[in-house]
Design a protein around this motif. Structure first.
Motif, PDB file in Angstrom:
ATOM      1  N   ALA A 286       0.770  -1.368   0.049  1.00  0.00           N
ATOM      2  CA  ALA A 286      -0.311   0.112   0.073  1.00  0.00           C
ATOM      3  C   ALA A 286       0.785   1.175   0.027  1.00  0.00           C
ATOM      4  CB  ALA A 286      -0.925   0.027   1.269  1.00  0.00           C
ATOM      5  N   LYS A 287       2.296   0.979   0.086  1.00  0.00           N
ATOM      6  CA  LYS A 287       2.893   2.261   0.179  1.00  0.00           C
ATOM      7  C   LYS A 287       3.679   2.465  -1.165  1.00  0.00           C
ATOM      8  CE  LYS A 287       5.772   0.748   3.553  1.00  0.00           C
ATOM      9  NZ  LYS A 287       6.928   0.605   4.442  1.00  0.00           N
ATOM     10  N   LYS A 288       3.982   3.999  -1.149  1.00  0.00           N
ATOM     11  CA  LYS A 288       4.986   4.355  -2.301  1.00  0.00           C
ATOM     12  C   LYS A 288       6.301   4.825  -1.865  1.00  0.00           C
ATOM     13  CE  LYS A 288       1.274   6.110  -5.384  1.00  0.00           C
ATOM     14  NZ  LYS A 288       0.861   7.304  -5.884  1.00  0.00           N
ATOM     15  N   ILE A 289       7.396   3.620  -2.345  1.00  0.00           N
ATOM     16  CA  ILE A 289       8.653   4.109  -1.946  1.00  0.00           C
ATOM     17  C   ILE A 289       9.590   4.751  -2.969  1.00  0.00           C
ATOM     18  CG2 ILE A 289       8.350   2.245  -0.250  1.00  0.00           C
ATOM     19  CD1 ILE A 289      10.093   0.370  -1.986  1.00  0.00           C
ATOM     20  N   ALA A 290      10.610   5.276  -2.420  1.00  0.00           N
ATOM     21  CA  ALA A 290      11.741   5.835  -3.582  1.00  0.00           C
ATOM     22  C   ALA A 290      12.882   4.892  -3.710  1.00  0.00           C
ATOM     23  CB  ALA A 290      12.064   6.987  -2.751  1.00  0.00           C
ATOM     24  N   VAL A 291      13.105   4.710  -5.235  1.00  0.00           N
ATOM     25  CA  VAL A 291      14.045   3.789  -5.464  1.00  0.00           C
ATOM     26  C   VAL A 291      15.122   4.782  -6.661  1.00  0.00           C
ATOM     27  CG1 VAL A 291      12.813   1.781  -5.395  1.00  0.00           C
ATOM     28  CG2 VAL A 291      12.727   3.215  -7.495  1.00  0.00           C
ATOM     29  N   VAL A 292      16.330   4.317  -6.744  1.00  0.00           N
ATOM     30  CA  VAL A 292      17.099   4.941  -7.884  1.00  0.00           C
ATOM     31  C   VAL A 292      16.928   4.350  -9.180  1.00  0.00           C
ATOM     32  CG1 VAL A 292      19.717   5.395  -8.304  1.00  0.00           C
ATOM     33  CG2 VAL A 292      18.957   5.353  -5.822  1.00  0.00           C
ATOM     34  N   LYS A 293      16.446   5.321  -9.876  1.00  0.00           N
ATOM     35  CA  LYS A 293      15.967   4.819 -11.259  1.00  0.00           C
ATOM     36  C   LYS A 293      17.164   4.917 -12.147  1.00  0.00           C
ATOM     37  CE  LYS A 293      12.452   5.815 -14.663  1.00  0.00           C
ATOM     38  NZ  LYS A 293      11.139   6.811 -15.002  1.00  0.00           N
ATOM     39  N   ASN A 294      18.054   6.134 -12.180  1.00  0.00           N
ATOM     40  CA  ASN A 294      19.070   6.335 -13.334  1.00  0.00           C
ATOM     41  C   ASN A 294      20.065   7.179 -12.639  1.00  0.00           C
ATOM     42  OD1 ASN A 294      20.641   6.441 -15.361  1.00  0.00           O
ATOM     43  ND2 ASN A 294      19.129   7.070 -16.895  1.00  0.00           N
ATOM     44  N   ALA A 295      20.875   6.944 -12.036  1.00  0.00           N
ATOM     45  CA  ALA A 295      21.975   7.716 -11.103  1.00  0.00           C
ATOM     46  C   ALA A 295      22.794   8.486 -12.229  1.00  0.00           C
ATOM     47  CB  ALA A 295      22.777   6.854 -10.330  1.00  0.00           C
ATOM     48  N   ARG A 296      22.813   7.931 -13.370  1.00  0.00           N
ATOM     49  CA  ARG A 296      23.582   8.805 -14.522  1.00  0.00           C
ATOM     50  C   ARG A 296      23.159   9.937 -14.739  1.00  0.00           C
ATOM     51  NH1 ARG A 296      26.633   6.104 -18.729  1.00  0.00           N
ATOM     52  NH2 ARG A 296      26.944   7.529 -20.519  1.00  0.00           N
ATOM     53  N   MET A 297      21.699  10.332 -14.727  1.00  0.00           N
ATOM     54  CA  MET A 297      21.224  11.610 -14.931  1.00  0.00           C
ATOM     55  C   MET A 297      21.473  12.575 -14.037  1.00  0.00           C
ATOM     56  SD  MET A 297      17.591  10.160 -16.874  1.00  0.00           S
ATOM     57  CE  MET A 297      17.356  11.951 -17.443  1.00  0.00           C
ATOM     58  N   ASP A 298      22.160  12.282 -12.894  1.00  0.00           N
ATOM     59  CA  ASP A 298      21.989  13.126 -11.607  1.00  0.00           C
ATOM     60  C   ASP A 298      23.047  14.111 -12.101  1.00  0.00           C
ATOM     61  OD1 ASP A 298      21.973  14.139  -9.320  1.00  0.00           O
ATOM     62  OD2 ASP A 298      23.461  13.244  -8.246  1.00  0.00           O
ATOM     63  N   THR A 299      23.162  15.281 -11.628  1.00  0.00           N
ATOM     64  CA  THR A 299      23.901  16.690 -11.992  1.00  0.00           C
ATOM     65  C   THR A 299      24.704  16.829 -10.523  1.00  0.00           C
ATOM     66  OG1 THR A 299      22.238  18.370 -11.198  1.00  0.00           O
ATOM     67  CG2 THR A 299      22.352  17.645 -13.651  1.00  0.00           C
ATOM     68  N   CYS A 300      24.568  16.043  -9.746  1.00  0.00           N
ATOM     69  CA  CYS A 300      25.352  16.178  -8.366  1.00  0.00           C
ATOM     70  C   CYS A 300      25.095  17.558  -7.721  1.00  0.00           C
ATOM     71  CB  CYS A 300      26.888  15.870  -8.498  1.00  0.00           C
ATOM     72  SG  CYS A 300      27.010  14.053  -9.261  1.00  0.00           S
ATOM     73  N   SER A 301      24.004  17.864  -7.852  1.00  0.00           N
ATOM     74  CA  SER A 301      23.712  19.385  -7.173  1.00  0.00           C
ATOM     75  C   SER A 301      23.733  19.259  -5.420  1.00  0.00           C
ATOM     76  CB  SER A 301      22.383  19.803  -7.450  1.00  0.00           C
ATOM     77  OG  SER A 301      21.362  18.925  -6.924  1.00  0.00           O
TER      78      SER A 301
END
Length: 362
Positions: A286-301
């Motif tokens: 019943a929960k919505k959890i966060a997952v790492v989908k594509n770390a490549r697209m991160d800009t390291c902000s």
């Protein structure tokens, strides 16, 4: 909601650890080579076998390329980048024999501008110039007359454009392109002049500018530009006009670890602080959890560190042995060909260094 779990205190040695205000593990204890072992003999063949190159994306015109190189160190990656920028040869206009220039652009500025025009010519078919064309005489004149050119070292392009009034223009017209002929001079005005056997060598595709739509100057009635331009082979280390790339850069592959289960409002907040596509939200019961989908697209902000609850469970890093390269050609060669040529230059440098070391040893 952030549900804390046990956190692994051991951090991989091949990753940079990014904190809120500092970056840790940026170098190794005794060498740039990550798996360095002074008790074991270093094997070049084994090292080269571990290197992997993966094509990620290439544009339809082959001018832009993105690829990954893994299992190498920063000095090697940076050497490839610098060779791409400064040591892969191209052809560029070197000598401008200006016969007429009555435009508002000064002679030296116009000549400099022409020199920066990218040429669509394979530089591998030409040789480097071996001597200066002409020396400056006692009056300060660079040369008395235009030389014929060497077919193995030169390409010659001529331009002769003059602006005149368009007598058939509509009386209410205000656009210079309607009022005048040749009000704007573009690279399409250049004409290639074959020398020697070049006409037969370039039957299929004539040498020319990378684009026909590059604006050179704007003229008004009575103004004219006439010049003969000689191209030579050179490298970006001598002048930026010879650089074969518009951009050649790399970045490390970002790594993102979630050391806790992040769900609900916290998951949506986590998704919002990263670039689009980095964090995904999946259903777990019943929960919505966060997952790492594509770390490549991160800009390291590092915006995630602005949230205290998320900062405690999110671990940011960069893989020190995974380089994401981006190469954009100016048009002389395809980006993939430039990378191959850069590798050949690096190989040549290594062989030269090896010979010098062997000579010192023996």
């Amino acid at each position: 909601m952030v549900k804390k779990t046990s956190k692994n205190s051991n951090f991989p040695s091949d990753e940079i650890l990014m904190k809120e205000e500092v970056v840790l593990n940026t170098y190794d204890e005794c060498t740039d080579y990550i798996e360095y072992d002074d008790t074991k003999e270093f094997s070049v063949d084994e090292y080269c076998d571990n290197i992997q190159v993966d094509m990620v994306n290439e544009s339809d015109d082959k001018m832009t390329l993105e690829f990954d190189i893994t299992r190498i160190e920063a000095p090697i990656a940076n050497a490839l980048r610098r060779v791409l920028i400064a040591e892969v040869p191209t052809m560029a206009l070197e000598k401008i024999y200006l016969y007429q220039n009555t435009s508002v652009i000064q002679d030296e500025v116009l000549c400099h501008r022409l020199g920066l025009l990218p040429l669509h010519v394979d530089p591998r078919k030409f040789q480097f110039p071996t001597e200066k064309v002409f020396g400056i005489n006692e009056k300060g004149v660079d040369c008395e007359e235009e030389p014929e050119g060497d077919p193995t070292r030169n390409l010659i392009f001529k331009i002769n454009v003059s602006c005149t009034k368009n007598r058939n223009a509509v009386p209410t017209a205000t656009d210079p392109k309607q009022l005048y002929h040749n009000s704007s001079v573009y690279t399409r005005a250049f004409e290639w002049v074959p020398i020697g056997d070049q006409a037969s060598s370039y039957k299929k595709k004539k040498p020319g500018m990378v684009s026909d739509d590059i604006l050179i100057a704007k003229l008004r009635p009575g103004q004219e530009i006439e010049a003969s331009c000689h191209a030579v082979k050179g490298i970006g280390r001598d002048h930026a006009k010879f650089s074969p790339v518009a951009t050649a850069s790399y970045r490390l592959l970002p790594t993102i670890r979630l050391n806790a289960e992040i769900s609900g409002e916290a998951a949506e907040r986590l998704q919002s602080v990263f670039s689009e596509g980095v964090i995904g939200i999946e259903k777990k019961g019943a929960k919505k959890i966060a997952v790492v989908k594509n770390a490549r697209m991160d800009t390291c902000s590092r915006n995630v560190f602005r949230h205290e609850d998320l900062a405690q469970v999110v671990q940011l890093g960069k893989n020190k042995q995974h380089f994401i390269f981006s190469v954009e050609s100016t048009g002389a060669l395809k980006s993939s060909e430039l990378v191959v040529e850069a590798c050949k230059v690096m190989e040549s440098k290594c062989r030269s260094l090896r010979k010098q070391i062997e000579a010192l040893i023996h």
